[in-house]
Design a protein around this motif. Sequence first.
Motif, PDB file in Angstrom:
ATOM      1  N   TYR A 179       0.801  -1.229   0.000  1.00  0.00           N
ATOM      2  CA  TYR A 179       0.000   0.000   0.000  1.00  0.00           C
ATOM      3  C   TYR A 179       0.832   1.276   0.000  1.00  0.00           C
ATOM      4  O   TYR A 179       0.295   2.372   0.107  1.00  0.00           O
ATOM      5  CB  TYR A 179      -0.975   0.000   1.192  1.00  0.00           C
ATOM      6  N   GLU A 180       2.146   1.120  -0.143  1.00  0.00           N
ATOM      7  CA  GLU A 180       3.035   2.291  -0.079  1.00  0.00           C
ATOM      8  C   GLU A 180       2.609   3.389  -1.066  1.00  0.00           C
ATOM      9  O   GLU A 180       2.491   4.564  -0.702  1.00  0.00           O
ATOM     10  CB  GLU A 180       4.477   1.853  -0.359  1.00  0.00           C
ATOM     11  N   GLY A 181       2.359   2.995  -2.312  1.00  0.00           N
ATOM     12  CA  GLY A 181       1.983   3.972  -3.347  1.00  0.00           C
ATOM     13  C   GLY A 181       0.653   4.648  -3.039  1.00  0.00           C
ATOM     14  O   GLY A 181       0.478   5.847  -3.289  1.00  0.00           O
ATOM     15  N   VAL A 182      -0.297   3.870  -2.516  1.00  0.00           N
ATOM     16  CA  VAL A 182      -1.615   4.423  -2.170  1.00  0.00           C
ATOM     17  C   VAL A 182      -1.450   5.503  -1.095  1.00  0.00           C
ATOM     18  O   VAL A 182      -2.063   6.576  -1.161  1.00  0.00           O
ATOM     19  CB  VAL A 182      -2.561   3.306  -1.665  1.00  0.00           C
ATOM     20  N   TYR A 183      -0.591   5.227  -0.115  1.00  0.00           N
ATOM     21  CA  TYR A 183      -0.381   6.187   0.981  1.00  0.00           C
ATOM     22  C   TYR A 183       0.340   7.446   0.478  1.00  0.00           C
ATOM     23  O   TYR A 183       0.020   8.554   0.904  1.00  0.00           O
ATOM     24  CB  TYR A 183       0.350   5.515   2.156  1.00  0.00           C
ATOM     25  N   ASP A 184       1.306   7.270  -0.420  1.00  0.00           N
ATOM     26  CA  ASP A 184       1.975   8.440  -1.014  1.00  0.00           C
ATOM     27  C   ASP A 184       0.955   9.317  -1.738  1.00  0.00           C
ATOM     28  O   ASP A 184       0.955  10.540  -1.616  1.00  0.00           O
ATOM     29  CB  ASP A 184       3.060   7.991  -2.011  1.00  0.00           C
TER      30      ASP A 184
END
Length: 332
Positions: A179-184
Amino acid sequence: MTLSQRIRNLPKVEIHLHLEGAIPLPALWELVKKYGATDEVPDIATLADKFRYRDFPHFLETWMWKNGFIREYDDFTFMAAAVAEDLTHQNIRYVEAFHSPGDFHELHGLEVARITEAVRKGLDSQRAGIEIRLIADLTRDFGPDRARGWLAEIAGTQSMQIVGIGIGGSEHNHPPEPYEGVYDEARSLGLRTTAHAGEAAGPASVWGALRCLKVDRIGHGTRAAEDPELVEFLLQQKVPIEMCPISNLRTGVVETLAQHPIRSFFDKGLLVSVNTDDPKMFDTSLDAEYVALANELSFSLTEIKKLIENAIDSTWADEPTKTRLKTELAEA
Ligand SMILES: [Zn+2]
């Protein structure tokens, strides 16, 4: 005045509450009747009996079963109004509440933006004395691609008072890293971030949420207690932890409340707050949480007020709102 009356009178704040788990049972039963399920659930007592769990997966199964009765946009307005009224009666003044529109997109094909609008309409029908902001729960069971799509849809609904995102659901099957990209993306949209971590999975999940998702807060954090280095990190970085003691008891994350780490976290100086998670599915309330902490973990009234102050400090409200909430608490 008894301790429970004193707690009842305190102005309270909640930052980890799922709207769909906070529907008063009479309102939920109305929806059960609307969709003709009275053979399975003939009365409110039977509905209450459904909300007892063998373990965390069984709780999630029951969560989705209950969502089956929220099918039309009007149902969201109806349930949100009932939740807001109930919170007001408990002397809760400020709430950052999760809602999980993706669940209903998957279940009933509804649009997440329209769900959010319908929820906001219901919340706004009960404005007196309470402020309720929304956190979009991008339920992790459906994967980061769906989450990214839902995020794009709600990004256009700023007037809905969405202040942040989270990932609830099956933490034990879906670690945070993908989910790193979603959080960014959420941060670039001006949203704040939290993640359920250390509830159904251990310290690695909390580390992942902190290092990879760079969350502003941790939801639950209960199992962080298994890793002293992590506890020290949470202390040093003053990471707000949205603890939900009775929820953890009901889903078997802890065996007894006396074993819950909130006492040791609080004594060490971690920024812990107390929340109900899914109060109507866990037979709890914010008042009941504080009374249980007093009885089982010897929290004094002064310490309970400090927990409420921690909750205020952990909110994503602006400084004037925080100051107002603290003044109300000090004067209570
Ligand atoms: Zn939760």
